[in-house]
Write a protein that holds these residues in place. Structure first.
Motif, PDB file in Angstrom:
ATOM      1  N   SER A  41       0.937  -1.207  -0.027  1.00 18.95           N
ATOM      2  CA  SER A  41       0.001   0.079  -0.076  1.00 18.95           C
ATOM      3  C   SER A  41       0.763   1.235   0.071  1.00 18.95           C
ATOM      4  N   VAL A  42       2.100   1.142   0.647  1.00 17.91           N
ATOM      5  CA  VAL A  42       2.969   2.397   0.792  1.00 17.91           C
ATOM      6  C   VAL A  42       3.512   2.520  -0.842  1.00 17.91           C
ATOM      7  N   ILE A  43       3.547   1.700  -1.227  1.00 16.84           N
ATOM      8  CA  ILE A  43       4.332   1.850  -2.763  1.00 16.84           C
ATOM      9  C   ILE A  43       3.158   2.357  -3.525  1.00 16.84           C
ATOM     10  N   MET A  44       2.096   1.452  -3.636  1.00 17.79           N
ATOM     11  CA  MET A  44       0.941   1.985  -4.338  1.00 17.79           C
ATOM     12  C   MET A  44       0.702   3.674  -3.986  1.00 17.79           C
ATOM     13  N   ASN A  45       0.847   4.003  -2.718  1.00 19.33           N
ATOM     14  CA  ASN A  45       0.647   5.568  -2.647  1.00 19.33           C
ATOM     15  C   ASN A  45       1.711   6.434  -3.120  1.00 19.33           C
ATOM     16  N   ASP A  46       2.844   5.914  -3.472  1.00 20.32           N
ATOM     17  CA  ASP A  46       3.846   6.459  -4.042  1.00 20.32           C
ATOM     18  C   ASP A  46       3.681   6.756  -5.347  1.00 20.32           C
ATOM     19  N   ILE A  47       3.370   5.356  -6.143  1.00 23.54           N
ATOM     20  CA  ILE A  47       2.865   5.563  -7.392  1.00 23.54           C
ATOM     21  C   ILE A  47       1.828   6.520  -7.559  1.00 23.54           C
ATOM     22  N   ALA A  48       0.675   6.514  -6.829  1.00 25.93           N
ATOM     23  CA  ALA A  48      -0.338   7.342  -7.092  1.00 25.93           C
ATOM     24  C   ALA A  48      -0.188   8.851  -7.032  1.00 25.93           C
ATOM     25  N   ALA A  49       0.801   9.244  -6.168  1.00 28.01           N
ATOM     26  CA  ALA A  49       1.344  10.303  -6.040  1.00 28.01           C
ATOM     27  C   ALA A  49       2.415  10.793  -7.266  1.00 28.01           C
ATOM     28  N   ALA A  65      12.765   3.501  -6.395  1.00 24.71           N
ATOM     29  CA  ALA A  65      12.938   4.640  -5.452  1.00 24.71           C
ATOM     30  C   ALA A  65      11.781   5.497  -5.463  1.00 24.71           C
ATOM     31  N   MET A  66      11.564   6.323  -4.414  1.00 30.66           N
ATOM     32  CA  MET A  66      10.612   7.339  -4.319  1.00 30.66           C
ATOM     33  C   MET A  66      11.252   8.502  -4.124  1.00 30.66           C
ATOM     34  N   ILE A  67      11.076   9.361  -4.871  1.00 28.77           N
ATOM     35  CA  ILE A  67      11.479  10.747  -5.063  1.00 28.77           C
ATOM     36  C   ILE A  67      10.373  11.774  -4.888  1.00 28.77           C
ATOM     37  N   SER A  68      10.477  12.607  -3.795  1.00 29.39           N
ATOM     38  CA  SER A  68       9.443  13.568  -3.672  1.00 29.39           C
ATOM     39  C   SER A  68      10.146  15.024  -3.657  1.00 29.39           C
ATOM     40  N   PHE A  69       9.558  16.147  -4.300  1.00 33.96           N
ATOM     41  CA  PHE A  69       9.627  17.409  -4.242  1.00 33.96           C
ATOM     42  C   PHE A  69       8.702  18.009  -3.166  1.00 33.96           C
ATOM     43  N   ARG A  70       8.246  17.380  -2.374  1.00 36.16           N
ATOM     44  CA  ARG A  70       7.262  17.951  -1.490  1.00 36.16           C
ATOM     45  C   ARG A  70       8.253  18.020   0.126  1.00 36.16           C
ATOM     46  N   HIS A  71       7.551  18.848   0.829  1.00 36.55           N
ATOM     47  CA  HIS A  71       8.004  19.081   2.164  1.00 36.55           C
ATOM     48  C   HIS A  71       7.821  17.601   2.762  1.00 36.55           C
ATOM     49  N   LEU A  84      21.963  21.820   6.586  1.00 35.92           N
ATOM     50  CA  LEU A  84      22.912  22.720   5.663  1.00 35.92           C
ATOM     51  C   LEU A  84      22.494  24.202   5.485  1.00 35.92           C
ATOM     52  N   ASN A  85      20.816  24.016   5.262  1.00 35.48           N
ATOM     53  CA  ASN A  85      20.159  25.295   4.926  1.00 35.48           C
ATOM     54  C   ASN A  85      18.739  25.318   5.192  1.00 35.48           C
ATOM     55  N   ASN A  86      17.834  26.140   4.881  1.00 35.19           N
ATOM     56  CA  ASN A  86      16.395  25.739   5.136  1.00 35.19           C
ATOM     57  C   ASN A  86      15.800  26.005   3.857  1.00 35.19           C
ATOM     58  N   GLU A  87      16.433  25.800   2.597  1.00 37.97           N
ATOM     59  CA  GLU A  87      16.073  26.206   1.632  1.00 37.97           C
ATOM     60  C   GLU A  87      14.975  24.855   1.070  1.00 37.97           C
ATOM     61  N   PRO A  88      14.175  25.048  -0.064  1.00 40.06           N
ATOM     62  CA  PRO A  88      13.438  23.919  -0.483  1.00 40.06           C
ATOM     63  C   PRO A  88      14.199  22.837  -0.814  1.00 40.06           C
ATOM     64  N   TYR A  89      13.801  21.512  -0.844  1.00 40.29           N
ATOM     65  CA  TYR A  89      14.634  20.285  -1.101  1.00 40.29           C
ATOM     66  C   TYR A  89      13.800  19.085  -1.718  1.00 40.29           C
ATOM     67  N   ALA A  90      14.524  18.485  -2.301  1.00 37.91           N
ATOM     68  CA  ALA A  90      14.014  16.929  -3.007  1.00 37.91           C
ATOM     69  C   ALA A  90      14.347  15.920  -1.704  1.00 37.91           C
ATOM     70  N   GLU A 113      20.268  10.799 -11.026  1.00 37.62           N
ATOM     71  CA  GLU A 113      18.862  11.224 -11.922  1.00 37.62           C
ATOM     72  C   GLU A 113      18.361  11.887 -11.007  1.00 37.62           C
ATOM     73  N   LEU A 114      18.378  11.679  -9.676  1.00 36.32           N
ATOM     74  CA  LEU A 114      17.613  12.607  -8.502  1.00 36.32           C
ATOM     75  C   LEU A 114      18.206  14.044  -8.706  1.00 36.32           C
ATOM     76  N   GLU A 115      19.374  14.258  -8.869  1.00 40.13           N
ATOM     77  CA  GLU A 115      20.116  15.541  -8.905  1.00 40.13           C
ATOM     78  C   GLU A 115      19.508  16.199 -10.106  1.00 40.13           C
ATOM     79  N   ILE A 116      19.458  15.521 -11.520  1.00 38.48           N
ATOM     80  CA  ILE A 116      18.799  15.947 -12.538  1.00 38.48           C
ATOM     81  C   ILE A 116      17.376  16.464 -12.514  1.00 38.48           C
ATOM     82  N   MET A 117      16.828  15.686 -11.886  1.00 37.53           N
ATOM     83  CA  MET A 117      15.083  15.888 -11.451  1.00 37.53           C
ATOM     84  C   MET A 117      15.098  17.106 -10.622  1.00 37.53           C
ATOM     85  N   SER A 118      15.908  17.315  -9.377  1.00 32.27           N
ATOM     86  CA  SER A 118      16.018  18.345  -8.455  1.00 32.27           C
ATOM     87  C   SER A 118      16.090  19.830  -9.262  1.00 32.27           C
ATOM     88  N   LEU A 119      17.023  19.483 -10.114  1.00 31.41           N
ATOM     89  CA  LEU A 119      17.557  20.872 -10.772  1.00 31.41           C
ATOM     90  C   LEU A 119      16.295  21.222 -11.848  1.00 31.41           C
TER      91      LEU A 119
END
Length: 173
Positions: A41-49, A65-71, A84-90, A113-119
């Motif tokens: 169910s956790v993985i299915m939630n990742d997929i749905a999001a 892998a689960m990669i999020s751009f949310r808080h 390191l800072n309080n800036e937004p993050y992946a 790939e996460l670095e590329i997607m983050s940028l």
């Protein structure tokens, strides 16, 4: 290797890889992922999001892998250190590589790939947490420029060590 958005039809292959990762962690005496987590169910939630990703080699699914751009709520408070800072993050969670493809650069590929997607999402920071005893993950993170920042606690109270990487605006291959 290629990376794609995971689909519900991939769940059987993903759960097989998760099971292999759970067995690997258990063989090292690490209690991470030994409580049936992450369940389907956790993985299915990742997929749905739209946060679940599969990595393929030819036509075979070899990692998840689960990669999020949310808080990430678990990262609001850090102990025994600071971010390191309080800036937004992946965020990277639930990375697992097939036992047949371990130690072949798959995890490093995921981090790149996460670095590329983050940028692409205008984020210059990536945060990750792992079990203190998960030495392979800690080594991977350190090798790839992630800095230890302190301790965080997951929603279930489990203690994890936290890392962060600051990106420049250019990815070096």
């Amino acid at each position: 290797m290629k990376i794609f958005a995971a689909q519900p039809s991939h769940i059987t292959d993903i759960m097989k890889i998760i099971g292999e990762a759970q067995s690997f962690l258990k063989s090292m005496g690490i209690d991470q992922w030994q409580d049936n987590y992450p369940e389907q169910s956790v993985i299915m939630n990742d997929i749905a999001a739209n946060e679940g990703l599969i990595i393929t080699h030819q036509t075979e699914i070899i990692a998840y892998a689960m990669i999020s751009f949310r808080h990430e709520p678990s990262y609001e408070t850090i102990y025994e250190g600071k971010w390191l800072n309080n800036e937004p993050y992946a965020v990277l969670h639930r990375m697992a590589v097939s036992e047949n493809f371990r130690n072949q650069g798959v995890a490093q590929f995921i981090l790149k790939e996460l670095e590329i997607m983050s940028l692409q999402n205008n984020l210059l920071n990536i945060r990750v947490d792992t079990h203190i005893e998960n030495l392979p993950m800690r080594k991977l993170l350190t090798k790839n420029g992630y800095l230890y920042c302190g301790t965080i606690y997951l929603g279930n109270g489990n203690k994890r060590i936290a890392f962060q990487k600051q990106l420049t605006e250019q990815i070096h291959s």
